[in-house]
Write a protein that holds these residues in place. Structure first.
Motif, mmCIF file in Angstrom:
data_model
loop_
_atom_site.group_PDB
_atom_site.id
_atom_site.type_symbol
_atom_site.label_atom_id
_atom_site.label_comp_id
_atom_site.label_asym_id
_atom_site.label_seq_id
_atom_site.Cartn_x
_atom_site.Cartn_y
_atom_site.Cartn_z
ATOM 1 N N ASN A 21 0.826 -1.221 0.000
ATOM 2 C CA ASN A 21 0.000 0.000 0.000
ATOM 3 C C ASN A 21 0.852 1.261 0.000
ATOM 4 O O ASN A 21 0.536 2.237 -0.691
ATOM 5 C CB ASN A 21 -0.979 0.007 1.172
ATOM 6 C CG ASN A 21 -2.151 -0.925 0.937
ATOM 7 O OD1 ASN A 21 -2.509 -1.209 -0.205
ATOM 8 N ND2 ASN A 21 -2.737 -1.416 2.014
ATOM 9 N N ALA A 22 1.954 1.247 0.761
ATOM 10 C CA ALA A 22 2.839 2.413 0.796
ATOM 11 C C ALA A 22 3.507 2.614 -0.564
ATOM 12 O O ALA A 22 3.618 3.744 -1.055
ATOM 13 C CB ALA A 22 3.879 2.257 1.896
ATOM 14 N N TYR A 24 2.341 1.635 -3.468
ATOM 15 C CA TYR A 24 1.279 2.128 -4.362
ATOM 16 C C TYR A 24 1.083 3.629 -4.186
ATOM 17 O O TYR A 24 1.047 4.384 -5.159
ATOM 18 C CB TYR A 24 -0.031 1.378 -4.100
ATOM 19 C CG TYR A 24 -1.217 2.101 -4.677
ATOM 20 C CD1 TYR A 24 -1.463 2.084 -6.051
ATOM 21 C CD2 TYR A 24 -2.068 2.834 -3.860
ATOM 22 C CE1 TYR A 24 -2.532 2.782 -6.588
ATOM 23 C CE2 TYR A 24 -3.136 3.523 -4.386
ATOM 24 C CZ TYR A 24 -3.365 3.497 -5.752
ATOM 25 O OH TYR A 24 -4.417 4.194 -6.282
ATOM 26 N N THR A 25 0.981 4.084 -2.964
ATOM 27 C CA THR A 25 0.749 5.506 -2.694
ATOM 28 C C THR A 25 1.887 6.364 -3.234
ATOM 29 O O THR A 25 1.653 7.395 -3.872
ATOM 30 C CB THR A 25 0.575 5.744 -1.180
ATOM 31 O OG1 THR A 25 -0.554 4.981 -0.735
ATOM 32 C CG2 THR A 25 0.355 7.211 -0.864
ATOM 33 N N LEU A 26 3.127 5.941 -3.001
ATOM 34 C CA LEU A 26 4.277 6.720 -3.451
ATOM 35 C C LEU A 26 4.444 6.687 -4.970
ATOM 36 O O LEU A 26 4.715 7.704 -5.600
ATOM 37 C CB LEU A 26 5.553 6.200 -2.775
ATOM 38 C CG LEU A 26 5.627 6.355 -1.259
ATOM 39 C CD1 LEU A 26 6.826 5.590 -0.710
ATOM 40 C CD2 LEU A 26 5.681 7.816 -0.857
ATOM 41 N N ASN A 28 2.215 5.915 -7.344
ATOM 42 C CA ASN A 28 1.071 6.337 -8.147
ATOM 43 C C ASN A 28 1.060 7.851 -8.384
ATOM 44 O O ASN A 28 0.187 8.371 -9.048
ATOM 45 C CB ASN A 28 -0.241 5.881 -7.522
ATOM 46 C CG ASN A 28 -1.374 5.889 -8.531
ATOM 47 O OD1 ASN A 28 -1.190 5.557 -9.697
ATOM 48 N ND2 ASN A 28 -2.554 6.290 -8.079
ATOM 49 N N ASP A 29 2.042 8.553 -7.866
ATOM 50 C CA ASP A 29 2.205 9.988 -8.097
ATOM 51 C C ASP A 29 2.825 10.181 -9.485
ATOM 52 O O ASP A 29 3.906 9.662 -9.765
ATOM 53 C CB ASP A 29 3.115 10.567 -7.016
ATOM 54 C CG ASP A 29 3.289 12.066 -7.109
ATOM 55 O OD1 ASP A 29 3.250 12.623 -8.230
ATOM 56 O OD2 ASP A 29 3.494 12.684 -6.051
ATOM 57 N N THR A 45 -1.892 -1.473 -6.946
ATOM 58 C CA THR A 45 -1.443 -2.301 -5.824
ATOM 59 C C THR A 45 -0.990 -3.668 -6.324
ATOM 60 O O THR A 45 -0.078 -4.264 -5.755
ATOM 61 C CB THR A 45 -2.533 -2.452 -4.746
ATOM 62 O OG1 THR A 45 -3.735 -2.928 -5.358
ATOM 63 C CG2 THR A 45 -2.807 -1.140 -4.036
ATOM 64 N N CYS A 76 8.483 5.288 8.392
ATOM 65 C CA CYS A 76 7.642 5.453 7.209
ATOM 66 C C CYS A 76 8.451 5.092 5.968
ATOM 67 O O CYS A 76 9.592 5.521 5.812
ATOM 68 C CB CYS A 76 7.179 6.905 7.144
ATOM 69 S SG CYS A 76 6.200 7.311 5.701
ATOM 70 N N GLY A 99 9.397 8.905 -2.861
ATOM 71 C CA GLY A 99 8.134 9.629 -2.914
ATOM 72 C C GLY A 99 8.413 11.121 -2.978
ATOM 73 O O GLY A 99 9.390 11.613 -2.397
#
Length: 191
Positions: A21-22, A24-26, A28-29, A45, A76, A99
């Motif tokens: 998930n982390a 994906y979040t980073l 997907n920017d 994901t 993090c 990120g």
């Protein structure tokens, strides 16, 4: 074999499925994807999980050492750094991404310094090289801080989102590293 590295501000460790998930979040920017050679956009994901499984298998067989990068301050996940190994020629390709919220804070320089040390000292590599799109000036600055030498440009070498991009190549030999590179590794954890 060392599988974790701790620097002044970072913890480099193998990826876990729980990182999906982390990642994906980073990733997907669009700004992160725009400056990397291989990260697509949009990112999923499923892609994060597939990448983790691939990295875990490669770590075990010694063909790619991909480390998740965590901030020591808050544990993090902030990025990734890898050495892709060519055993026959005792060389590796260095690659990394962070990120966007973690750009410009010296993390790439700190992580690159530690993984170059790992490559030359632990893996006994002869050469480490890296490629960067010429438009990614910040990445090129990191490579130059590592005392990597500019080795040339492959013009319109990759196709990224319907545009051909020029790619710059940089490299450092173990003999150059030993004489010119200082690594600030405060603590190493052995597996």
């Amino acid at each position: 074999m060392e599988d974790r590295i701790v620097t002044k501000r970072l913890h480099l460790r193998p990826f876990l499925l729980s990182d999906a998930n982390a990642i994906y979040t980073l990733c997907n920017d669009i700004e992160v994807a725009r400056t990397t050679l291989l990260i697509p956009h949009p990112y999923s994901t499923d892609a994060a999980e597939a990448s983790i499984l691939s990295n875990q298998a490669a770590f075990l067989n010694g063909t790619r050492y991909a480390f998740a990068i965590e901030s020591l301050m808050d544990a993090c996940l902030i990025g990734s750094i890898s050495l892709i190994i060519d055993k026959q020629h005792k060389r590796a390709e260095l690659s990394y991404w962070f990120g966007k919220a973690h750009w410009g804070q010296g993390y790439a320089t700190e992580a690159a310094s530690s993984i170059i040390h790992f490559g030359f000292e632990n893996l006994q590599l002869h050469r480490i090289w890296a490629a960067s799109m010429t438009k990614n000036i910040n990445s090129i600055r990191v490579l130059l801080k590592m005392n990597m030498q500019y080795e040339g440009i492959f013009r319109q070498h990759i196709l990224k989102w319907d545009d051909y991009e020029d790619v710059s190549f940089y490299g450092i030999l173990k003999s150059e590293y030993k004489h010119t590179t200082t690594v600030d590794i405060s603590k190493k954890l052995l597996s």
